[in-house]
Design a protein around this motif. Sequence first.
Motif, PDB file in Angstrom:
ATOM      1  N   ALA A 259       0.819  -1.203   0.000  1.00 44.83           N
ATOM      2  CA  ALA A 259       0.000   0.000   0.000  1.00 44.83           C
ATOM      3  C   ALA A 259       0.858   1.260   0.000  1.00 44.83           C
ATOM      4  CB  ALA A 259      -0.926   0.002   1.217  1.00 44.83           C
ATOM      5  N   GLU A 260       1.983   1.196   0.679  1.00 48.83           N
ATOM      6  CA  GLU A 260       2.857   2.363   0.778  1.00 48.83           C
ATOM      7  C   GLU A 260       3.639   2.492  -0.530  1.00 48.83           C
ATOM      8  OE1 GLU A 260       5.854   5.008   1.400  1.00 48.83           O
ATOM      9  OE2 GLU A 260       6.450   2.908   1.397  1.00 48.83           O
ATOM     10  N   LEU A 264       5.999  -0.077  -2.628  1.00 51.51           N
ATOM     11  CA  LEU A 264       5.480  -0.645  -3.876  1.00 51.51           C
ATOM     12  C   LEU A 264       6.480  -0.446  -5.018  1.00 51.51           C
ATOM     13  CD1 LEU A 264       3.157  -1.963  -5.445  1.00 51.51           C
ATOM     14  CD2 LEU A 264       2.179   0.330  -5.764  1.00 51.51           C
ATOM     15  N   ILE A 265       7.089   0.761  -5.075  1.00 49.36           N
ATOM     16  CA  ILE A 265       8.086   1.029  -6.118  1.00 49.36           C
ATOM     17  C   ILE A 265       9.268   0.076  -5.985  1.00 49.36           C
ATOM     18  CG2 ILE A 265       9.793   2.729  -6.903  1.00 49.36           C
ATOM     19  CD1 ILE A 265       7.725   4.910  -6.308  1.00 49.36           C
ATOM     20  N   ALA A 266       9.692  -0.144  -4.764  1.00 46.82           N
ATOM     21  CA  ALA A 266      10.822  -1.050  -4.542  1.00 46.82           C
ATOM     22  C   ALA A 266      10.477  -2.471  -4.950  1.00 46.82           C
ATOM     23  CB  ALA A 266      11.248  -0.986  -3.074  1.00 46.82           C
ATOM     24  N   CYS A 267       9.254  -2.892  -4.636  1.00 49.92           N
ATOM     25  CA  CYS A 267       8.832  -4.254  -4.968  1.00 49.92           C
ATOM     26  C   CYS A 267       8.743  -4.454  -6.477  1.00 49.92           C
ATOM     27  CB  CYS A 267       7.494  -4.544  -4.305  1.00 49.92           C
ATOM     28  SG  CYS A 267       6.835  -6.200  -4.687  1.00 49.92           S
ATOM     29  N   LEU A 268       8.306  -3.414  -7.184  1.00 51.35           N
ATOM     30  CA  LEU A 268       8.112  -3.519  -8.628  1.00 51.35           C
ATOM     31  C   LEU A 268       9.403  -3.317  -9.437  1.00 51.35           C
ATOM     32  CD1 LEU A 268       4.758  -1.518  -8.976  1.00 51.35           C
ATOM     33  CD2 LEU A 268       5.059  -3.987  -9.204  1.00 51.35           C
ATOM     34  N   ALA A 269      10.511  -3.182  -8.782  1.00 50.18           N
ATOM     35  CA  ALA A 269      11.772  -2.892  -9.467  1.00 50.18           C
ATOM     36  C   ALA A 269      12.104  -3.951 -10.528  1.00 50.18           C
ATOM     37  CB  ALA A 269      12.904  -2.790  -8.448  1.00 50.18           C
TER      38      ALA A 269
END
Length: 288
Positions: A259-260, A264-269
Amino acid sequence: MRIHIKFFKVALLAAAFALTACGNVSRNVHKDGQSADSINWPAIRDTTPMHKDGTFPNLDNLARMHAGLNKQQVSDLIGYPHFSEGVWGVREWNYVFHFREPVESDHVVTCQFKILFDTDKLAQRFYWLPDECSRFQQPARAPAPLPAVVAPAVSTERFTLGSDALFAFDRAGPSDMSAEGRAKLDRLAEGIQQHAGQVQGVRVVGYTDRLGSDAYNDDLSQRRADTVKNYLVSRGVESSLIQAEGSGKRNPVAECAQAERSALIACLAANRRVEVLVSALKAETRVN
């Protein structure tokens, strides 16, 4: 009246003799039509006026000649005999055939062809004079199969450059490339040049994560692919070998539900990547 009847009978017998007795040239054609006590040949000069000196047969029809044909079927294919052999009781037909060899040339080969019939008047045996003329009765040969050819087998190697080694979030320019990413591309360009004779093509595909609109991500992914292509070209890879395309947020390799935003950006790297697919010749493979 008796004289007329007698004359008619004599004429009829003469006609019958003309249609039967003068037919066989060979001596004592066997009942099975496979041979004769003596295979004899008429002189070419004795052909009938209609077939004077012989004819050029239809090669396709000649190739269709086979044992078991009756006289009508034979005549449909190659015509009636070329000599005064009659029709009734005759168990031998003779022909004079001419052939151009090679086809459509001016060189003509002249041959004699003989058919022996059995007692049922079915063709059973074929003879040629000279013997080598039998080649003209053979069915047309199918074109020889093409020789086996060596066809190149192509393999594709995939090189993936992730965001940690190439572009940061929302970046796509040459100055946005990391040092690690540049080093990887340097090694890749060197390998492509070392195998220039085998490399068939290089496909550069840029990707983004799912954040942002489709249009924006398609443009961003294309810019990333173009940047990598231009860098490889600057390192000596032929531009004509390279195809660059953007695939936006398609084909994600990571699915994230944080959610944060920063998390999320880090996870989608992993989705923010550039893939380089190099197609090159493998060992030769023989195919028929």
